[in-house]
Design an enzyme around this catalytic site. Structure first.
Site, PDB file in Angstrom:
ATOM      1  N   PRO A   1      88.296   1.817  62.306  1.00 26.64           N
ATOM      2  CA  PRO A   1      86.863   2.003  61.607  1.00 26.64           C
ATOM      3  C   PRO A   1      85.960   1.389  62.362  1.00 26.64           C
ATOM      4  O   PRO A   1      85.496   0.237  62.186  1.00 26.64           O
ATOM      5  CB  PRO A   1      87.244   1.411  60.190  1.00 26.64           C
ATOM      6  CG  PRO A   1      88.197   0.298  60.519  1.00 26.64           C
ATOM      7  CD  PRO A   1      89.138   0.713  61.748  1.00 26.64           C
TER       8      PRO A   1
ATOM      9  N   ASP B   1      84.916  -3.276  65.584  1.00 26.29           N
ATOM     10  CA  ASP B   1      85.855  -2.874  64.750  1.00 26.29           C
ATOM     11  C   ASP B   1      85.405  -3.583  63.069  1.00 26.29           C
ATOM     12  O   ASP B   1      85.734  -4.701  62.906  1.00 26.29           O
ATOM     13  CB  ASP B   1      87.154  -3.637  64.774  1.00 26.29           C
ATOM     14  CG  ASP B   1      88.335  -3.103  64.112  1.00 26.29           C
ATOM     15  OD1 ASP B   1      88.042  -2.782  62.839  1.00 26.29           O
ATOM     16  OD2 ASP B   1      89.492  -3.082  64.632  1.00 26.29           O
ATOM     17  N   HIS B   2      85.424  -2.824  62.285  1.00 23.49           N
ATOM     18  CA  HIS B   2      84.717  -3.416  60.910  1.00 23.49           C
ATOM     19  C   HIS B   2      85.709  -3.937  59.893  1.00 23.49           C
ATOM     20  O   HIS B   2      85.221  -4.661  59.212  1.00 23.49           O
ATOM     21  CB  HIS B   2      84.048  -2.096  60.073  1.00 23.49           C
ATOM     22  CG  HIS B   2      82.931  -2.339  59.177  1.00 23.49           C
ATOM     23  ND1 HIS B   2      82.923  -3.334  58.294  1.00 23.49           N
ATOM     24  CD2 HIS B   2      81.713  -2.061  59.095  1.00 23.49           C
ATOM     25  CE1 HIS B   2      81.558  -3.409  57.726  1.00 23.49           C
ATOM     26  NE2 HIS B   2      80.969  -2.485  58.318  1.00 23.49           N
ATOM     27  N   ARG B   3      87.139  -3.826  60.449  1.00 25.61           N
ATOM     28  CA  ARG B   3      87.831  -4.527  59.732  1.00 25.61           C
ATOM     29  C   ARG B   3      87.898  -6.159  60.049  1.00 25.61           C
ATOM     30  O   ARG B   3      88.293  -7.038  59.178  1.00 25.61           O
ATOM     31  CB  ARG B   3      89.471  -4.042  60.266  1.00 25.61           C
ATOM     32  CG  ARG B   3      89.696  -2.646  59.632  1.00 25.61           C
ATOM     33  CD  ARG B   3      91.063  -2.278  60.131  1.00 25.61           C
ATOM     34  NE  ARG B   3      91.047  -2.019  61.729  1.00 25.61           N
ATOM     35  CZ  ARG B   3      92.087  -1.974  62.561  1.00 25.61           C
ATOM     36  NH1 ARG B   3      93.287  -1.476  61.740  1.00 25.61           N
ATOM     37  NH2 ARG B   3      91.700  -1.962  63.854  1.00 25.61           N
ATOM     38  N   VAL B   4      87.164  -6.556  61.257  1.00 28.24           N
ATOM     39  CA  VAL B   4      86.949  -7.761  61.613  1.00 28.24           C
ATOM     40  C   VAL B   4      85.616  -8.161  61.752  1.00 28.24           C
ATOM     41  O   VAL B   4      85.300  -9.366  61.274  1.00 28.24           O
ATOM     42  CB  VAL B   4      87.763  -7.899  62.976  1.00 28.24           C
ATOM     43  CG1 VAL B   4      87.535  -9.274  63.606  1.00 28.24           C
ATOM     44  CG2 VAL B   4      89.072  -7.410  62.940  1.00 28.24           C
TER      45      VAL B   4
END
Ligand code: CAO
Length: 427
Positions: free
Chosen positions: A224, A399-402
């Site tokens: 994402p 990376d939007h998860r991080v």
């Protein structure tokens, strides 16, 4: 009685002086018949050399990067009495030398196989017979090896079996595709006879395009990602770069490039924001203490990403020289697999070509990539008047998860501060 067998490089066709790119065993490891011991890479293919006997590895006689030919000793294996049927004499093993398993040569770091990688393609508790390169290939495509029908000897799964399974999963109805790549319920790829509409020419993709294409597709689908844009005022930095290059014209010193300054400034930003120099591994974030910077290089055969190792320990001249050398090797097709491995952050510079902004795709398992386009003179208001300032467009994909938007923007703001006043890099 135990017996010591020296396993040698078998007949590898016309190839000689081929580098070893992976070694899968170390002294003390137990190996079964047909287990892959090392992978060789020629300019056309990678080949796993399998064990011709079962036993315990006593000695590894080669190291990564060694260039070897048929008959070169690789490993000494001690076979026990418990497996007499699988033992053979050193002379036999050299003679019989099981044929290596060729697979297409990998290109990007992510597509190289490694036994140290977490093997997501193994079924829990299940036993699957496949070489490390086939496992890596399955992982890359998100294929579950326990569902693949083997066609190799002794129930061994071959690369073609994985390809066939993936093709089947892609064209099968939803229930089957649910087990592929995390359950994407996609329509099959449209099949069109273009010649019905006009003249066409079918041109096969290069090996590099095929492999990097697989990596890019996975990264695009699975991460994402959000791209954040920023303009850096590089008026003074560019003037400095031109001045130094002019001074050095006669000395033959390497030309300073904007890419080299960008690598140096990025390392400073990575040190301030370590999350950008990390990888996701399940529920863990792996923060890297090293700074290996990949850079996209445009080559006649497709995109390649050479890596400047330990760039934090190198000066800007050294980085400029090394990027130039690696880019040359990429274009000539002489890069070694190790030159493309281990990147912790990547820069994709299109500045020499043009463009304003773009959204680069993250080079997994990294978590961010910096895109750069061509600098342009822009009018910037200084409170009293518009001033012509040289502006460099930056595009950071994260990376939007991080990395959330606030962190990504802080990174960009800091990076532009560094580029605007490069003295800050020394602080
Ligand atoms: N703005 C303006 N000019 C720039 C610039 C920028 N951001 N970056 C480079 N230039 C100029 C250089 O100053 C040089 O001009 P001079 O010859 O007059 O000095 C010229 O452009 C050529 O530079 P270069 O691109 O050859 O050198 P580099 O070190 O900047 O880049 C490399 C090297 C390997 C990054 C580049 O050759 C390349 O392959 N770029 C493409 C990367 C790519 O394809 N990315 C997309 C990946 S996703 O599909």
């Amino acid at each position: 009685m135990s017996q010591l067998t020296e396993i040698k490089v078998p007949d590898i066709g016309d190839f000689s002086d081929v580098p070893i790119i992976e070694i899968y065993v170390k002294p003390g490891d137990a190996v079964a018949l047909d287990d892959a011991l090392v992978t060789l890479e020629s300019d056309k293919a990678t080949m796993d050399v399998p064990a011709t006997v079962a036993g315990v590895v006593k000695e590894v006689l080669v190291k990564l990067g060694d260039r070897i030919s048929e008959g070169h000793p690789l490993i000494r294996v001690e076979s026990g009495i418990e497996a007499p049927a699988q033992t053979e004499s050193p002379a036999d093993s050299a003679k019989q030398g099981a044929a290596p398993t060729p697979t297409p040569a990998p290109v990007a770091a992510a597509s190289l196989s490694s036994t140290e990688e977490k093997d997501a393609s193994l079924p829990p508790g299940g036993k699957v017979h496949a070489s490390p390169s086939v496992r890596a290939y399955a992982r890359e495509l998100g294929a579950d090896l326990s569902r693949v029908t083997p066609s190799g000897p002794n129930g061994r799964i071959l690369k073609e079996d994985v390809t066939a399974w993936v093709k089947g999963a892609l064209t099968a109805p939803c229930a089957a595709t649910a087990s592929f790549g995390g359950g994407l319920d996609l329509l099959p790829w449209p099949k069109v006879d273009f010649s019905k509409f006009g003249e066409i020419e079918a041109r096969p993709l290069s090996r590099i395009q095929k492999i990097s294409g697989q990596n890019l597709a996975r990264n695009w689908v699975m991460i994402p990602a959000v791209t954040y844009h920023e303009d850096a005022d590089i008026t003074e930095l560019e003037a400095f770069r031109i001045q130094v290059n002019k001074e050095n014209e006669k000395t033959g010193e390497a030309k300073l490039t904007m890419l080299a300054f960008l690598i140096k400034a990025s390392i400073c930003a990575l040190q301030k924001f370590p999350t950008f120099n990390s990888s996701l591994d399940g529920d863990n974030l792996v923060l890297k203490k090293y700074f290996h910077i990949g850079f996209a290089a445009d080559t006649p055969n497709g995109l390649m990403v050479p890596v400047i190792k330990n760039a934090d320990r190198k000066g800007i001249f050294e980085i400029a020289k090394e990027t130039g050398e690696l880019a040359r090797q990429a274009r000539e097709g002489t890069l070694k697999p190790g030159d493309m491995q281990g990147a912790s952050f990547t820069i994709s510079s299109l500045g020499g070509i043009g463009g304003t902004y773009f959204a680069p795709i993250i080079n997994a398992p990294e978590v961010a990539i910096l895109g750069v386009n061509k600098s342009a003179l822009k009018p910037v208001w200084d409170g009293k008047a518009f001033q012509p300032r040289l502006t460099l467009p930056l595009s950071l994909t994260a990376d939007h998860r991080v990395i959330d938007g606030a962190l990504a923007t802080r990174f960009n703001v800091y990076l532009t501060q560094l580029l605007t006043d490069f003295r800050r890099v020394t602080l």
